[in-house]
Design an enzyme around this catalytic site. Structure first.
Site, PDB file in Angstrom:
ATOM      1  N   LYS A 170      33.110   4.364   4.718  1.00  0.00           N
ATOM      2  CA  LYS A 170      32.630   5.083   3.636  1.00  0.00           C
ATOM      3  C   LYS A 170      31.037   4.867   3.433  1.00  0.00           C
ATOM      4  O   LYS A 170      30.584   3.717   3.351  1.00  0.00           O
ATOM      5  CB  LYS A 170      33.127   4.239   2.336  1.00  0.00           C
ATOM      6  CG  LYS A 170      32.581   4.810   0.810  1.00  0.00           C
ATOM      7  CD  LYS A 170      32.729   3.905  -0.291  1.00  0.00           C
ATOM      8  CE  LYS A 170      31.264   3.286  -0.159  1.00  0.00           C
ATOM      9  NZ  LYS A 170      30.246   3.963  -0.784  1.00  0.00           N
ATOM     10  N   GLY A 223      25.261  -4.825   3.255  1.00  0.00           N
ATOM     11  CA  GLY A 223      24.877  -4.547   1.919  1.00  0.00           C
ATOM     12  C   GLY A 223      24.161  -5.584   1.124  1.00  0.00           C
ATOM     13  O   GLY A 223      23.846  -6.628   1.688  1.00  0.00           O
ATOM     14  N   SER A 224      24.320  -5.940  -0.207  1.00  0.00           N
ATOM     15  CA  SER A 224      23.651  -6.856  -0.878  1.00  0.00           C
ATOM     16  C   SER A 224      24.791  -8.306  -1.005  1.00  0.00           C
ATOM     17  O   SER A 224      25.879  -7.886  -0.476  1.00  0.00           O
ATOM     18  CB  SER A 224      23.597  -6.359  -2.438  1.00  0.00           C
ATOM     19  OG  SER A 224      24.852  -6.077  -2.969  1.00  0.00           O
ATOM     20  N   GLY A 228      28.816  -8.188  -1.252  1.00  0.00           N
ATOM     21  CA  GLY A 228      29.207  -8.806  -0.171  1.00  0.00           C
ATOM     22  C   GLY A 228      30.463  -9.851  -0.496  1.00  0.00           C
ATOM     23  O   GLY A 228      31.446 -10.244   0.104  1.00  0.00           O
ATOM     24  N   GLU A 245      27.308  -8.351   6.638  1.00  0.00           N
ATOM     25  CA  GLU A 245      25.848  -8.849   6.577  1.00  0.00           C
ATOM     26  C   GLU A 245      24.996  -8.252   5.200  1.00  0.00           C
ATOM     27  O   GLU A 245      25.378  -7.207   4.767  1.00  0.00           O
ATOM     28  CB  GLU A 245      25.272  -7.803   7.740  1.00  0.00           C
ATOM     29  CG  GLU A 245      25.840  -8.157   9.236  1.00  0.00           C
ATOM     30  CD  GLU A 245      25.327  -9.384   9.727  1.00  0.00           C
ATOM     31  OE1 GLU A 245      24.303  -9.803   9.108  1.00  0.00           O
ATOM     32  OE2 GLU A 245      25.929  -9.878  10.492  1.00  0.00           O
ATOM     33  N   CYS A 279      16.979  -4.798   6.671  1.00  0.00           N
ATOM     34  CA  CYS A 279      17.175  -6.538   6.136  1.00  0.00           C
ATOM     35  C   CYS A 279      16.500  -7.519   7.175  1.00  0.00           C
ATOM     36  O   CYS A 279      16.487  -8.599   6.801  1.00  0.00           O
ATOM     37  CB  CYS A 279      18.714  -6.635   6.501  1.00  0.00           C
ATOM     38  SG  CYS A 279      19.312  -6.042   7.945  1.00  0.00           S
ATOM     39  N   GLN A 326      15.081   2.417  -6.049  1.00  0.00           N
ATOM     40  CA  GLN A 326      14.434   1.644  -5.359  1.00  0.00           C
ATOM     41  C   GLN A 326      13.119   1.435  -5.635  1.00  0.00           C
ATOM     42  O   GLN A 326      12.441   0.400  -5.609  1.00  0.00           O
ATOM     43  CB  GLN A 326      14.738   1.971  -3.871  1.00  0.00           C
ATOM     44  CG  GLN A 326      14.345   1.012  -2.880  1.00  0.00           C
ATOM     45  CD  GLN A 326      15.101  -0.493  -2.978  1.00  0.00           C
ATOM     46  OE1 GLN A 326      16.127  -0.443  -3.140  1.00  0.00           O
ATOM     47  NE2 GLN A 326      14.046  -1.427  -3.044  1.00  0.00           N
ATOM     48  N   GLU A 381      15.252 -11.007  -2.434  1.00  0.00           N
ATOM     49  CA  GLU A 381      14.982  -9.820  -1.489  1.00  0.00           C
ATOM     50  C   GLU A 381      14.718  -8.693  -2.311  1.00  0.00           C
ATOM     51  O   GLU A 381      15.337  -8.374  -3.242  1.00  0.00           O
ATOM     52  CB  GLU A 381      16.246  -9.587  -0.750  1.00  0.00           C
ATOM     53  CG  GLU A 381      15.973  -8.506   0.279  1.00  0.00           C
ATOM     54  CD  GLU A 381      17.214  -8.130   1.322  1.00  0.00           C
ATOM     55  OE1 GLU A 381      17.159  -7.834   2.392  1.00  0.00           O
ATOM     56  OE2 GLU A 381      18.492  -8.101   0.598  1.00  0.00           O
TER      57      GLU A 381
END
Length: 479
Positions: A170, A223-224, A228, A245, A279, A326, A381
């Site tokens: 996905k 992802g975030s 996660g 991650e 990242c 974003q 972040e």
């Protein structure tokens, strides 16, 4: 219409997503179908049915498929790089480089398929032999972000297939083009039906199936942090393996003895290239007071020369951010920095169009000075071209500030001191440490990952990928 790949068949979904170019929002790349929850279940069923045969496929069969994929990606590097730059917004050289890296990853894991390894050991009991082998895990759910739309899928899909697993993939909904192109290449490379499946769609529909279905043996997610944590919460209770991650707030330390040109070059690359949407990007520049003013002045002068423009135009240094959401988040953090009392030394404003008047999601890269460690712009972040400078007295204070973060993905230092470089490599609380190099930019044949809130589970890439995509079996034989 670009369809999903389920059980070896291209299958239209329940609605369409229109993929547009962030460099010119008038430019439509294509329409991509969105899978339903039921179609995601069909993909899991297809992968589950294909697993017994694929898990026992020969190393040569897996090598041939992965090597063919790598060869086609290389042959189409310019074309696929253009597509990536057009849909994600990183500059064309960066995009072509990412495509080349994806090809190298597939070819690396083609070789790994021929080197499964194992151990033969004597038992402590006489007449007993021991074999330690690795076997494929099962069906792997792969969920990837939008910032590296072909490289991150490659470094998850390639090892999964190399070690004999089946995949349900996905991708991020905002960048379906690169994912679909990769799926098309995999489909034509000789994989049996159901071994690899592409389901494009929303996380709440498609992604949730991958978290909940008992037939999914493991989930690899990038992802975030928040998402996660939800992935882990869904998978761990049912015993599914999880690899996460989840980003970073990476420091780059500049000491008084640093080569100024090296320090500025690494900081510019780490903070602003790929529009800061990495990242591993360095958004905290921790600078000792002896070089601070010269470093800031040099940074501002260099930033004035950076060209913000269409990602595919020759000479562009920084393309647009990926989409309007974003861009709004980046600009919000610029406002937060000002409200917190930081000095905006350069940039930070939205640009409605590029140099040719095309509408896009552009902003001038921002540099904050006079910041403190507790400001939100230094704790959270941002994932955009927004960088802060923190002034410190000496190396010890710089190291402490570098480690003062809930994240631990990458950490960098600019210094000509072997003593400080050696100490920093050992004491930086990060999974990856760079000396006189940008924090963003890693090799494909070595492990990737961090500690603290940045990563959970085993490392990605290189031979360490086997830790996630295989399970260990110990067999005893009485002679």
């Amino acid at each position: 219409m670009h369809a999903n790949l389920i059980g070896g068949n291209w299958t239209e979904g329940v609605r369409a997503y229109r993929n547009t170019n962030p460099s010119d929002t008038r430019d439509v790349i294509g329409d991509y179908t969105v899978a339903s929850r039921e179609q995601a279940l069909d993909a899991v069923a297809a992968a589950h049915a294909a697993f017994p045969a694929w898990s026992l496929s020969t190393p040569q069969q897996r090598f041939d498929v992965l090597d063919a994929v790598g060869n086609e990606i290389l042959a189409r590097k310019a074309e696929l790089g253009d597509l990536l730059a057009r849909e994600e917004g990183k500059t064309l050289p960066e995009a072509i480089g990412e495509v080349g890296r994806a090809a190298a990853i597939f070819k690396f894991f083609a070789g790994e398929a021929l080197r499964p390894g194992g151990e033969v050991m004597p038992s402590v009991r006489p007449g007993v032999g021991i074999e330690i082998t690795r076997e494929p895990l099962g069906v792997i759910g792969i969920i990837t972000p939008w910032n590296f739309p072909i490289a991150i899928p490659a470094w998850k899909i390639a090892p999964a297939l190399a070690y004999g697993n089946c995949v349900v993939f996905k991708p991020a909904e905002v960048v379906p083009g690169s994912a679909w192109a990769l799926a098309d290449i995999l489909h034509r490379a000789g994989l049996p039906a159901g071994v690899f499946n592409l389901v494009m769609g929303r996380g709440s529909d498609v992604g949730q199936v991958l978290l909940e279905d008992e037939r999914i043996a493991g989930v690899s997610f990038t992802g975030s942090v928040g998402t996660g944590q939800r992935v882990a919460a869904a998978c761990v209770p049912r015993g599914a393996k999880v690899q996460l991650e989840m980003g970073g707030k990476n420091p780059f330390v500049v000491l008084d003895d640093a080569d100024l040109n090296v320090a500025v070059g690494a900081a510019i690359n780490s903070g602003f290239f790929s529009t800061g949407q990495r990242c591993t990007a360095s958004s905290r520049l921790i600078v000792t007071e002896g070089i601070h003013d010269r470093f800031v002045a040099a940074m501002v002068e260099k930033m004035k020369t950076l060209k913000v423009d269409d990602a595919r135009k020759a000479g562009t240094d920084i393309g647009p951010v990926v989409d309007d959401r974003q861009l709004a988040q980046d600009l919000e953090y610029v406002g937060i920095g000002k409200q917190e009392g930081a000095t905006l030394a350069y940039g930070g404003e939205a640009l409605a169009t590029n140099a040719d008047g095309a509408p896009g999601y552009y902003m001038r890269p921002a540099l904050f000075t006079d910041t403190t460690a507790q400001m939100r712009i230094n704790r959270e972040e941002i994932f955009g071209p927004v960088v802060s400078v923190l002034r410190v007295k000496n190396y010890d204070e710089a190291l402490a500030m570098a480690n003062d973060t809930p994240f631990g993905l990458a950490s960098g230092i600019a210094t000509t001191s072997l003593k400080h470089a050696t100490h920093f490599k050992r004491h930086a609380q990060a999974g990856m440490v760079m000396v006189n190099l940008p924090t963003a930019g890693v090799d494909y044949h070595v492990p990737f990952g961090g500690r603290k809130s940045s990563s959970y589970g085993s490392r990605e890439q290189g031979r360490y990928a086997a830790e996630f995509y295989t399970t260990v079996k110990t067999a005893y034989t009485q002679a």
